[in-house]
Design an enzyme around this catalytic site. Structure first.
Site, PDB file in Angstrom:
ATOM      1  CG  HIS A  23      -1.898   1.131   1.242  1.00  0.00           C
ATOM      2  ND1 HIS A  23      -3.228   0.937   1.505  1.00  0.00           N
ATOM      3  CD2 HIS A  23      -1.785   2.463   1.003  1.00  0.00           C
ATOM      4  CE1 HIS A  23      -3.885   2.080   1.450  1.00  0.00           C
ATOM      5  NE2 HIS A  23      -3.009   3.026   1.143  1.00  0.00           N
ATOM      6  CG  HIS A  25      -0.982   6.935  -1.274  1.00  0.00           C
ATOM      7  ND1 HIS A  25      -2.170   6.981  -1.969  1.00  0.00           N
ATOM      8  CD2 HIS A  25      -1.245   6.316  -0.092  1.00  0.00           C
ATOM      9  CE1 HIS A  25      -3.124   6.424  -1.232  1.00  0.00           C
ATOM     10  NE2 HIS A  25      -2.589   6.004  -0.100  1.00  0.00           N
ATOM     11  CE  LYS A 112      -7.879   1.497  -0.591  1.00  0.00           C
ATOM     12  NZ  LYS A 112      -6.620   2.221  -0.429  1.00  0.00           N
ATOM     13  CG  HIS A 149     -10.126   4.177   3.182  1.00  0.00           C
ATOM     14  ND1 HIS A 149      -8.941   4.868   3.247  1.00  0.00           N
ATOM     15  CD2 HIS A 149     -10.912   4.697   4.168  1.00  0.00           C
ATOM     16  CE1 HIS A 149      -9.001   5.766   4.217  1.00  0.00           C
ATOM     17  NE2 HIS A 149     -10.194   5.678   4.791  1.00  0.00           N
ATOM     18  CG  HIS A 187      -5.182   1.996   5.732  1.00  0.00           C
ATOM     19  ND1 HIS A 187      -6.533   1.936   5.953  1.00  0.00           N
ATOM     20  CD2 HIS A 187      -5.019   2.724   4.599  1.00  0.00           C
ATOM     21  CE1 HIS A 187      -7.169   2.584   5.022  1.00  0.00           C
ATOM     22  NE2 HIS A 187      -6.268   3.078   4.170  1.00  0.00           N
ATOM     23  CG  ASP A 259      -1.909   4.883   3.860  1.00  0.00           C
ATOM     24  OD1 ASP A 259      -1.951   5.283   2.683  1.00  0.00           O
ATOM     25  OD2 ASP A 259      -2.734   5.252   4.729  1.00  0.00           O
TER      26      ASP A 259
END
Length: 359
Positions: A23, A25, A112, A149, A187, A259
């Site tokens: 995970h 970004h 996702k 999420h 997460h 994350d």
């Protein structure tokens, strides 16, 4: 730990299989120049989040994004040592045909689910769970993973209880309708979330971040507001943190998803400030700190290197990395496009150091 190469004593360091991150970004240009090198130097496989502007909703967009990422891999990373795993952004309009195209691409590994409005760049996310069921059914059929999420967007629900709300109502409904769907609860941050995952079958797993393993919500308010510890899902209580550490050390259902989510300092130290912690500069070192504090360093390799690959059906890496016990000063900031990003614990001293990868 594997029996292939036992680690040195903890006083010196330890050697583990090359870590993965499920995970992450990276953002997009003009930021890839500065985000990709951190990830490529630390990880073998990197699951790339799709919440760009506009979001990565099609396989064509995912493949184009992958090419932009690969162009930014630094020359000191051996060819083939860094593999971006792409994802699609689920919307109310995602079709079974979109899922089938993703499967045959060979590069899209998951889809996702962002509840609309739940976090950064989630405005295009899911508003109707009924509308996404055909896509989820196709994912269940083809074996494409659903990444969730897991937070309620109901503004009447306390921000510290939104994960509990989602896993009480929405997630059980999805699993009931698609019982064989392979799901990653992304997460997880609460004892409730951990217990939910533990109660599910082998097709449900979860990622945990480095910062949720190390910190509780008090750090956000220590001595004032600390925006660089603000993330979503938000940090929870000390009881929750300890439950996360216990799960990360002891259960094969949990693996690393950092994350890492960089924002320019101008978008963090402002009103309203963006959610996200930048941890790519020392994610493995942070996890080592958390595990060492609980006497769990022998489980570090499982958490960061093997469990995620097993759940994704990927081969175990054969390369190894060494962590040394070494004090080093974390820079106060790093370049981020034409701006700067403040890393987690910027300006402080770290206790572990991930050495350069094998040639």
């Amino acid at each position: 730990m594997t029996a292939e190469a036992p680690p040195p004593p903890a006083a010196e360091g330890l050697t583990i299989l090359q870590p993965d991150d499920y995970h992450h970004h990276l953002r997009d240009e003009p930021y890839l120049e500065h985000t990709v090198p951190f990830a490529a130097r630390a990880f073998h496989r990197l699951l790339v989040m799709p919440n760009l502007v506009p979001p990565v909703t099609t396989t064509v967009m995912a493949l184009e994004y992958r090419e932009r990422i690969l162009k930014r891999v630094p020359a000191d990373v051996p060819e083939g040592s860094f593999v971006p795993l792409m994802t699609l952004y689920l919307t109310d309009n995602t079709t079974p045909e979109d899922i089938a195209l993703a499967k045959v691409s060979g590069h899209v590994y998951a889809v996702k689910l962002y509840p609309a409005g739940a976090t950064t760049n989630s405005d295009f996310g899911v508003t109707s769970y009924e509308k996404i069921m055909p896509a989820l059914s196709k994912m269940e059929e083809l074996g494409i993973l659903l990444l969730v999420h897991g937070e309620s967007t109901d503004q009447s629900v306390d921000i510290f209880e939104r994960e509990q709300s989602f896993y009480t109502s929405t997630m059980p409904m999805i699993i009931k309708q698609c019982p064989k769907l392979r799901v990653v609860c992304e997460h997880v941050t609460s004892a409730f979330g951990v217990d939910f995952v533990l109660a599910q079958g082998p097709n449900v797993s979860a990622t945990i971040t480095a910062h949720h393993l190390l910190y509780n919500r008090n750090v956000i308010f220590k001595g004032g507001i600390n925006p660089h510890f603000y993330c979503l899902p938000i940090l929870k209580t000390e009881v929750d943190r300890r439950k996360l550490v216990e799960a990360a050390i002891s259960s094969s259902k949990f693996f690393l998803g950092t994350d890492s989510a960089p924002h320019a300092i101008s978008r963090k130290e402002c009103c309203p400030g963006c959610a996200g912690c930048f941890t790519a500069h020392m994610a493995i070192e942070l996890v080592a700190e958390a595990f060492e504090a609980e006497g769990g360093l022998d489980a570090l390799e499982d958490f960061v290197s093997t469990r995620g690959a097993a759940f994704y059906g990927l081969p175990q890496t054969t390369k190894r990395r060494t962590l040394t016990r070494e004090a080093w000063k974390i820079p106060k900031d790093y370049p981020f496009g034409d701006q700067t990003v403040v890393p987690l614990r910027g300006g402080e001293t770290a206790r572990w150091k991930l050495c350069e990868r094998e040639a």
